[in-house]
Each structure stands twice: as structure tokens, then as C-alpha cells.
Scaffold this motif. Structure first.
Motif, PDB file in Angstrom:
ATOM      1  N   GLN A 142       3.720   5.637  -5.712  1.00 10.94           N
ATOM      2  CA  GLN A 142       3.611   5.676  -7.172  1.00 10.94           C
ATOM      3  C   GLN A 142       2.491   6.609  -7.617  1.00 10.94           C
ATOM      4  OE1 GLN A 142       3.232   1.483  -7.999  1.00 10.94           O
ATOM      5  NE2 GLN A 142       5.418   1.258  -8.410  1.00 10.94           N
ATOM      6  N   ALA A 143       1.363   6.587  -6.900  1.00 12.42           N
ATOM      7  CA  ALA A 143       0.257   7.481  -7.246  1.00 12.42           C
ATOM      8  C   ALA A 143       0.655   8.934  -7.033  1.00 12.42           C
ATOM      9  CB  ALA A 143      -0.976   7.134  -6.417  1.00 12.42           C
ATOM     10  N   ALA A 144       1.381   9.191  -5.955  1.00  9.29           N
ATOM     11  CA  ALA A 144       1.840  10.562  -5.689  1.00  9.29           C
ATOM     12  C   ALA A 144       2.812  11.029  -6.765  1.00  9.29           C
ATOM     13  CB  ALA A 144       2.484  10.643  -4.307  1.00  9.29           C
ATOM     14  N   ALA A 196       2.897   9.972  -9.884  1.00  6.57           N
ATOM     15  CA  ALA A 196       2.117  10.200 -11.109  1.00  6.57           C
ATOM     16  C   ALA A 196       1.345  11.512 -11.021  1.00  6.57           C
ATOM     17  CB  ALA A 196       1.154   9.040 -11.346  1.00  6.57           C
ATOM     18  N   ALA A 197       0.779  11.805  -9.852  1.00  2.00           N
ATOM     19  CA  ALA A 197       0.049  13.059  -9.670  1.00  2.00           C
ATOM     20  C   ALA A 197       0.987  14.256  -9.798  1.00  2.00           C
ATOM     21  CB  ALA A 197      -0.650  13.075  -8.315  1.00  2.00           C
ATOM     22  N   GLN A 246       0.830  -1.206   0.000  1.00  2.00           N
ATOM     23  CA  GLN A 246       0.000   0.000   0.000  1.00  2.00           C
ATOM     24  C   GLN A 246       0.866   1.258   0.000  1.00  2.00           C
ATOM     25  OE1 GLN A 246      -2.405  -0.795   3.458  1.00  2.00           O
ATOM     26  NE2 GLN A 246      -4.052  -1.727   2.247  1.00  2.00           N
ATOM     27  N   ASP A 288       2.200   1.664  -3.481  1.00  2.00           N
ATOM     28  CA  ASP A 288       1.132   2.143  -4.367  1.00  2.00           C
ATOM     29  C   ASP A 288       0.871   3.633  -4.165  1.00  2.00           C
ATOM     30  OD1 ASP A 288       0.873  -0.397  -5.382  1.00  2.00           O
ATOM     31  OD2 ASP A 288      -0.924  -0.900  -4.196  1.00  2.00           O
ATOM     32  N   LYS A 289       0.845   4.072  -2.906  1.00  2.00           N
ATOM     33  CA  LYS A 289       0.624   5.505  -2.615  1.00  2.00           C
ATOM     34  C   LYS A 289       1.761   6.353  -3.162  1.00  2.00           C
ATOM     35  CE  LYS A 289      -2.515   6.316   1.035  1.00  2.00           C
ATOM     36  NZ  LYS A 289      -3.395   7.412   0.779  1.00  2.00           N
TER      37      LYS A 289
END
Length: 94
Positions: A32-34, A36-37, A26, A29-30
């Protein structure tokens, strides 16, 4: 003191993540999302900056700005007269 605290915290975090690999997933994943954002936000800022630069420069009435940086999508039309320029602009949008 800092080295001692780093050592204790590092050991505790490593042990916790070994016991809870789902939590590690998790966290990854967070992250990687950050990332990408952040990349999307940077691209949006660049787009706004580019649009601001393009709209801030005033082109003479007989010139029209190109909306692409891809040379394969851009063309130069040389026309004679205002009515021909208007027709060329209409064709370019269509």
C-alpha cells in the motif's frame, strides 16, 4: 516445469503466511505504501510536465497565465492600458 515450481512455491508461501500473519500484514502495508508513493510520483511528474508546458509557451506581454484549472477560482479581467493591467495583476495575486 514452471507449473510444478509455481505449485510448490505457492504452497510454501501460503503455509508460511498462515503461520506468520504479522508478516502478511507487513507485506500488505509495504504494498500500500508503494502504491501511494507511485501515485504521488505520478502526480509530481504530471505537475512538472504541466508547468513545463505552461512555461514553454510564450504569452504576449499583455496576457497573464492562470495558475488554476478550477473555473470557480479563475477570472478574466479586461482592462484598458498598461497601468490598469498592472493593477489588475497585483489585485489578482493579493
Amino acid at each position: 516445469m514452471r507449473a510444478a515450481v509455481d505449485s510448490v512455491v505457492s504452497a510454501a508461501v501460503t503455509e508460511a503466511l498462515e503461520w506468520h500473519p504479522k508478516a502478511l500484514g507487513q507485506i500488505v502495508d509495504k504494498a500500500q505504501a508503494a502504491a501511494a508513493a507511485a501515485a504521488a510520483a505520478k502526480a509530481a511528474r504530471e505537475m512538472v510536465r504541466r508547468k513545463t508546458l505552461l512555461t514553454s509557451t510564450v504569452l504576449p506581454g499583455k496576457l497573464a497565465d492562470c495558475q488554476t484549472r478550477d473555473a470557480t477560482e479563475a477570472e478574466i479581467y479586461i482592462v484598458e492600458g498598461d497601468s490598469a493591467a498592472g493593477s489588475a495583476k497585483q489585485v489578482r495575486r493579493g
